[in-house]
Design a protein around this motif. Structure first.
Motif, PDB file in Angstrom:
ATOM      1  N   ALA A  76       0.829  -1.198   0.000  1.00 34.66           N
ATOM      2  CA  ALA A  76       0.000   0.000   0.000  1.00 34.66           C
ATOM      3  C   ALA A  76       0.867   1.253   0.000  1.00 34.66           C
ATOM      4  O   ALA A  76       2.069   1.197   0.289  1.00 34.66           O
ATOM      5  N   THR A  77       0.250   2.381  -0.333  1.00 29.87           N
ATOM      6  CA  THR A  77       0.938   3.670  -0.336  1.00 29.87           C
ATOM      7  C   THR A  77       0.031   4.741   0.252  1.00 29.87           C
ATOM      8  O   THR A  77      -1.195   4.646   0.178  1.00 29.87           O
ATOM      9  N   THR A  78       0.649   5.761   0.829  1.00 24.12           N
ATOM     10  CA  THR A  78      -0.072   6.966   1.258  1.00 24.12           C
ATOM     11  C   THR A  78       0.719   8.183   0.797  1.00 24.12           C
ATOM     12  O   THR A  78       1.953   8.141   0.730  1.00 24.12           O
ATOM     13  N   THR A  79       0.020   9.245   0.470  1.00 25.41           N
ATOM     14  CA  THR A  79       0.647  10.499   0.065  1.00 25.41           C
ATOM     15  C   THR A  79      -0.034  11.648   0.790  1.00 25.41           C
ATOM     16  O   THR A  79      -1.269  11.734   0.806  1.00 25.41           O
ATOM     17  N   SER A  80       0.771  12.519   1.395  1.00 20.55           N
ATOM     18  CA  SER A  80       0.229  13.685   2.093  1.00 20.55           C
ATOM     19  C   SER A  80       1.023  14.920   1.698  1.00 20.55           C
ATOM     20  O   SER A  80       2.228  14.849   1.431  1.00 20.55           O
ATOM     21  N   THR A  81       0.338  16.056   1.642  1.00 18.61           N
ATOM     22  CA  THR A  81       0.967  17.320   1.255  1.00 18.61           C
ATOM     23  C   THR A  81       0.570  18.408   2.253  1.00 18.61           C
ATOM     24  O   THR A  81      -0.590  18.505   2.649  1.00 18.61           O
ATOM     25  N   SER A  82       1.562  19.206   2.644  1.00 19.53           N
ATOM     26  CA  SER A  82       1.312  20.328   3.551  1.00 19.53           C
ATOM     27  C   SER A  82       2.172  21.514   3.126  1.00 19.53           C
ATOM     28  O   SER A  82       3.153  21.363   2.394  1.00 19.53           O
ATOM     29  N   THR A  83       1.785  22.709   3.586  1.00 19.88           N
ATOM     30  CA  THR A  83       2.519  23.932   3.261  1.00 19.88           C
ATOM     31  C   THR A  83       2.973  24.606   4.547  1.00 19.88           C
ATOM     32  O   THR A  83       2.162  24.876   5.444  1.00 19.88           O
TER      33      THR A  83
END
Length: 218
Positions: A76-83
């Motif tokens: 499985a994979t997870t992707t998260s983005t923040s600034t």
């Protein structure tokens, strides 16, 4: 009464004489029924290998207990983005849950022809290894377009948190090209939760595996 015991003895001796033993090995394509912690759960490739005994029960029916080493789990994979402060931070985590079992399938087979059979039956499993492996890549992109990346890997033993007993139901088929060599296919749907202590109200997670391989009768 003597005739009844004599007939039973003859039947048992015939069954013992007709038993066949063999070995089998093949590929597993496994998955977990639900994994809410991962955005993109995928099947994982593994293998199975072991021995079996096939004994007739009637003219077109037989029973085949097996003892196999079988690899299950998923990827499985997870992707998260923040600034933060004008920079964009993207974190991608890819990992696998690796669950290895010693399994005891007991398949009841219907021999549609001398070479082709259908089968169904329970499978009992005992977990011998449970590990979670993962890789994390963090990419930081500044407002000016400059980017940099860092990566990390980890492997965690999770067996103590899991239910070591696994129970499933198998459905399959097989075809013997010769009296000794055949191809087999089976799908095993897990019926037990892999978690040892599941929080109340949360969904259970179960093993599912499709197996294909070769069998050789002695």
């Amino acid at each position: 009464m003597k005739k009844l015991f004599l007939g039973a003895a003859v039947a048992m001796s015939t069954l013992t004489f007709a038993q066949q033993f063999g070995v089998k090995a093949g590929m597993n394509v496994s998955s977990l029924s639900k994994d809410a912690s991962m955005d993109d759960a995928k099947s994982k490739i593994g293998f199975n290998a072991g021995v079996f005994m096939n004994a007739p029960l009637a003219e077109n029916f037989s029973i085949q207990p097996e003892l196999l080493y079988s690899q299950m789990g998923n990827k499985a994979t997870t992707t998260s983005t923040s600034t933060i402060g004008g920079s964009t931070i993207t974190t991608k985590t890819s990992g696998s849950t690796n669950l290895d079992y010693v399994t005891l399938p007991v398949m009841f087979q219907y021999n549609a022809t001398p070479a082709f059979y259908l089968e169904a039956g329970p499978e009992f499993g005992l977990m011998v290894s449970g590990k979670s492996k993962g890789d994390r890549v963090t990419t930081t992109t500044t407002s000016g377009g400059t980017s940099s990346s860092t990566s990390a890997s980890a492997s965690v033993d999770i067996k103590d948190n899991l239910n070591t007993f696994n129970f499933g139901l198998g459905l399959g088929a097989g075809y013997y090209f010769t009296p000794n060599v055949g191809i087999t296919a089976r799908y095993v749907a897990g019926l037990t939760d892999i978690a040892k202590d599941r929080p109340s109200g949360s969904d259970s997670v179960k093993n599912n595996v499709f197996q294909v391989g070769l069998a050789y009768k002695f």
